[in-house]
Design an enzyme around this catalytic site. Structure first.
Site, PDB file in Angstrom:
ATOM      1  N   ASN A  25       0.176   4.525  -0.140  1.00  0.00           N
ATOM      2  CA  ASN A  25      -0.207   5.623   0.751  1.00  0.00           C
ATOM      3  C   ASN A  25      -1.443   5.192   1.539  1.00  0.00           C
ATOM      4  OD1 ASN A  25      -1.442   7.959   1.848  1.00  0.00           O
ATOM      5  ND2 ASN A  25      -0.423   9.251   0.332  1.00  0.00           N
ATOM      6  N   GLU A  72     -10.839  -0.227  -7.571  1.00  0.00           N
ATOM      7  CA  GLU A  72     -12.115  -0.888  -7.827  1.00  0.00           C
ATOM      8  C   GLU A  72     -12.446  -2.017  -6.868  1.00  0.00           C
ATOM      9  OE1 GLU A  72     -12.727  -0.604 -12.505  1.00  0.00           O
ATOM     10  OE2 GLU A  72     -10.671  -0.505 -11.839  1.00  0.00           O
ATOM     11  N   ILE A  77       0.866  -1.185   0.000  1.00  0.00           N
ATOM     12  CA  ILE A  77       0.000   0.000   0.000  1.00  0.00           C
ATOM     13  C   ILE A  77       0.902   1.234   0.000  1.00  0.00           C
ATOM     14  CG2 ILE A  77      -1.718   1.291   1.330  1.00  0.00           C
ATOM     15  CD1 ILE A  77      -2.794  -1.254  -0.089  1.00  0.00           C
TER      16      ILE A  77
HETATM   17 MO1  MOS Z   1     -12.889   2.286 -14.099  1.00  0.00          MO
HETATM   18  S1  MOS Z   1     -14.778   1.567 -14.483  1.00  0.00           S
HETATM   19  O1  MOS Z   1     -11.911   1.046 -14.710  1.00  0.00           O
HETATM   20  O2  MOS Z   1     -12.678   3.664 -14.984  1.00  0.00           O
END
Ligand code: MOS
Length: 685
Positions: free
Chosen positions: A574, A648, A572
């Site tokens: 930040n 995501e 990670i």
């Molecule tokens: Mo994101 S939906 O990969 O811009």
């Protein structure tokens, strides 16, 4: 290749934080080129047909109105295809499509003029509803971005027939919309044949390529500037029609033109998540070992261009099973084209898969965490390659301990006053991919270094983490390094999308910094043809989502007092900005679970709840004790920073964890999102 660690891993504050909170950071619409005019869009009020006539006389007679463009007078765009073929034909493919635009001295006047334009339509019957038995469902050639449409391994039908435990259920997700804080906006300015765009997007380089193609001009003549962007979630990942329109308007009036997409227009012009109908068949032995997984997806596209979301792709790699089948079918409806929305594919696909796994845990009488551990694959079931790192089980175990999973009761067995309470879990995963990017580096005379890269910071903290990466690669303190992003002049680079931004840009920055450190004063690097040290590995991030719910059976209200996401996403870079990404994803996942649904009126062919009053996204009152944490992991097969993308994965699995928690609270399974009070009441036992 790996970088020294000084700044990486520390919670550096956003380097542009002060600029943002003092209002000095300019977003696209706030730039002020001299002589700027304003445009306002006219959208179709029918869902299918064609524009018979446009009467712009009244609009054009308003003092200060500079022009009205429609298919009647717009210039031919030689390279325009699909959604970017704006005003190229009188045909109307969906309600809300751009049919004209008014340009005026002020934004208010442009809007008044747009409302004054009279459009006469030849209306044709339309079809806007996705149905599982739609006669025009077809098999696309591939699914996004380039995956096989269908896969099959093992003897699926035999396994389904023989296995003693079976789940065969259908799960649905509705149309959902990205609702970025900053609506899409573009300022277009021509100088001769050269075009400059101040544009809110996730990748300036890609906008250059697309717009140059539309106007059939050399890409060197287009410059896109986007230093600050207020959210995108995918909706700004590819240029939308209004970008072309702004450039058309600017050319038409011979002045720079500002065009802001209104919040309501965003619902038809800037993309959305396709609704899905997903049949899941899981077959297992009595101990919960999967014998077969079948994931059949139906979803929609438009008649304008094909968008085939890769909903079942995640089912190809997550669990071990000797037999497996995945399919995708599409129907082209009279709707706007679906597009990218945070974890396209994985997010809706994992609602179905992880709900079905919870169904299977019940059928087997197993704890859902134990069921997942029993089906943990040794190698990637899809490619046969080893995983570079895979810490799903660790996330499940650590999360369970932290969340107090031991205190979970039987379904419907836990009450707190009027509330039924329960806990749910789901796995989370997202690919850790990377693409080539270019970067420039300069050793300045004052001992500082400047890195230029066409990265985009859409609110994620990308500018900050790239500065950390550069500083560590140069073995310098942060204040000796400046990273300039958001200007296509810096050359080709990955968009902020697919959780590939930091990994792709960071790799190029490390390479540039290594050469600067070796003494070069000015470097230009391209990682496009570099050897990929992890190419023979399956690379994915993993996580586990834990949700507690309270359900009021009298009102149908669902509350989430507590949620925990435990992630394994490499190093990670930040912790401050990473936590914000995880929590943001989880918040969006809670929205998906409980609130978000764009209502389609089949008669009008329209998205009805096209504003933030009616399309409800979670607010502070909906989000209580939300926690994200991660386990120590580093993965140098993904990139030299040892990190994985994190934009995501936070949304993946959240909705299933909520639905699984609602089942645990109430004993009732919800397979259709969102789980609204009406749905809770309709299934009350
Ligand atoms: Mo994101 S939906 O990969 O811009």
């Amino acid at each position: 290749m790996s970088v020294a660690i000084r700044s990486i891993g520390t919670p550096v504050e956003r380097v542009e934080g002060r600029e943002k909170v003092t209002g000095r950071a300019l977003y696209a619409y706030e730039h002020a080129p001299e002589g700027v005019a304003y445009a306002a869009i006219v959208t179709s009020s029918v869902a299918r047909g064609s524009v018979r006539a446009i009467d712009a006389d009244a609009a054009l007679s308003l003092p200060g109105v500079l022009g009205v463009l429609s298919a009647q007078n717009a210039p031919n765009l030689p390279g325009a295809e699909g959604e970017l073929a704006v005003l190229q034909s009188p045909a109307v493919a969906y309600r809300g499509e751009i049919v004209a635009v008014a340009i005026a001295e002020t934004a208010e006047l442009a809007r008044q003029a747009a409302e004054t334009v009279r459009v006469d339509y030849e209306q044709a019957p339309h079809d806007v509803l996705l149905r599982g038995d739609h006669p025009e469902l077809y098999r696309p050639e591939k699914v996004n971005p380039n995956f096989p449409t269908d896969t099959e391994e093992g003897d699926v039908d035999a396994a389904l027939a023989a296995a003693p435990v079976q789940v065969d259920e259908t799960y649905t997700t509705p149309t959902e919309h990205n609702t970025a804080m900053e609506p899409h906006a573009t300022i277009a300015a021509w100088e001769g044949d050269s075009l400059t765009l101040y544009d809110s997007n996730q990748g300036a380089w890609n906008v250059v390529q697309a717009i140059a193609k539309v106007f059939a001009i050399d890409a060197g003549r287009v410059r896109v500037i986007a230093p600050h962007v207020g959210g995108g979630f995918g909706s700004k990942g590819t240029p939308r029609p209004h970008v072309v329109l702004a450039a058309l308007c600017a050319r038409h009036v011979g002045r720079p033109v500002k065009l802001a997409v209104t919040r309501q227009q965003m619902f038809t012009l800037t993309g959305y998540r396709t609704p899905t109908i997903q049949r899941m068949r899981l077959a297992a032995d009595h101990d919960g070992h999967l014998q077969a997984i079948v994931h059949d997806v139906k979803e929609q596209t438009s008649t304008v261009q094909e968008f085939a979301e890769q909903t079942a792709v995640v089912t190809r790699m997550l669990y071990a099973s000797p037999a497996r089948r995945t399919t995708h079918r599409l129907v082209a409806l009279d709707v706007p084209t679906p597009s990218w929305m945070r974890a396209p594919g994985e997010c809706p696909g994992m609602f179905a898969l992880e709900s079905a796994m919870d169904d299977l845990a019940v059928a087997c009488g197993l704890d859902p965490i134990e069921l997942r551990i029993r089906n943990e694959p040794e190698i990637d079931p899809e490619s046969g390659n080893p995983f570079s790192t895979r810490n799903l089980v660790e996330c499940l175990r650590r999360g369970a301990e932290r969340f107090g999973w031991d205190g979970r009761a039987e379904p419907g067995a836990h009450r707190d006053g009027r509330w039924l309470t329960g806990m749910g879990v789901a796995a989370s995963t997202y690919p850790a991919r990377r693409v080539g990017s270019t970067a420039h580096g300069t050793a300045e005379a004052d001992g500082t270094f400047t890195i230029r890269i066409t990265a985009a910071d859409i609110g994620t903290g990308a500018r900050t983490v790239l500065t950390q990466i550069a500083a560590d690669a140069l073995e310098l303190p942060l204040d000796r390094v400046r990273v300039v992003i958001g200007d296509s002049e810096s050359g080709q680079a990955m968009v902020a999308g697919g959780s590939m931004g930091t990994t792709s840009w960071g790799t190029a920055i490390v390479k540039a910094c290594e050469r600067l450190r070796a003494g070069e004063a000015e470097v230009h690097v391209d990682t496009g043809d570099d050897e990929d040290p992890g190419k023979d590995f399956a690379r994915h991030a993993f996580g586990a989502q834990f949700i507690e719910v309270r359900v009021d059976p009298a009102t149908g209200e669902v509350r989430i007092p507590r949620a925990l996401g435990m992630f394994a996403c490499g190093r990670i870079i930040n912790p401050r900005t990473a936590r914000s990404q995880f929590l943001g994803g989880m918040t969006m996942g809670i929205g998906m679970a409980l609130f978000e649904e764009t209502i389609v009126d089949p008669g009008l062919g329209a998205f009805m709840n096209h504003d933030l009053a009616q399309y409800h996204v979670p607010t502070n009152a909906d989000i209580r004790d939300l926690e994200a944490d991660w386990i120590d992991e580093e993965d140098f097969r993904v990139n030299p920073m040892g990190s994985k993308g994190i934009g995501e994965i936070g949304i993946v699995g959240t909705a299933a964890a909520v639905a699984n928690a609602v089942y645990n609270a109430t004993g009732v399974r919800h397979r259709d999102l969102p789980i609204t009070p009406a749905r809770i009441l309709a299934t009350r036992q």
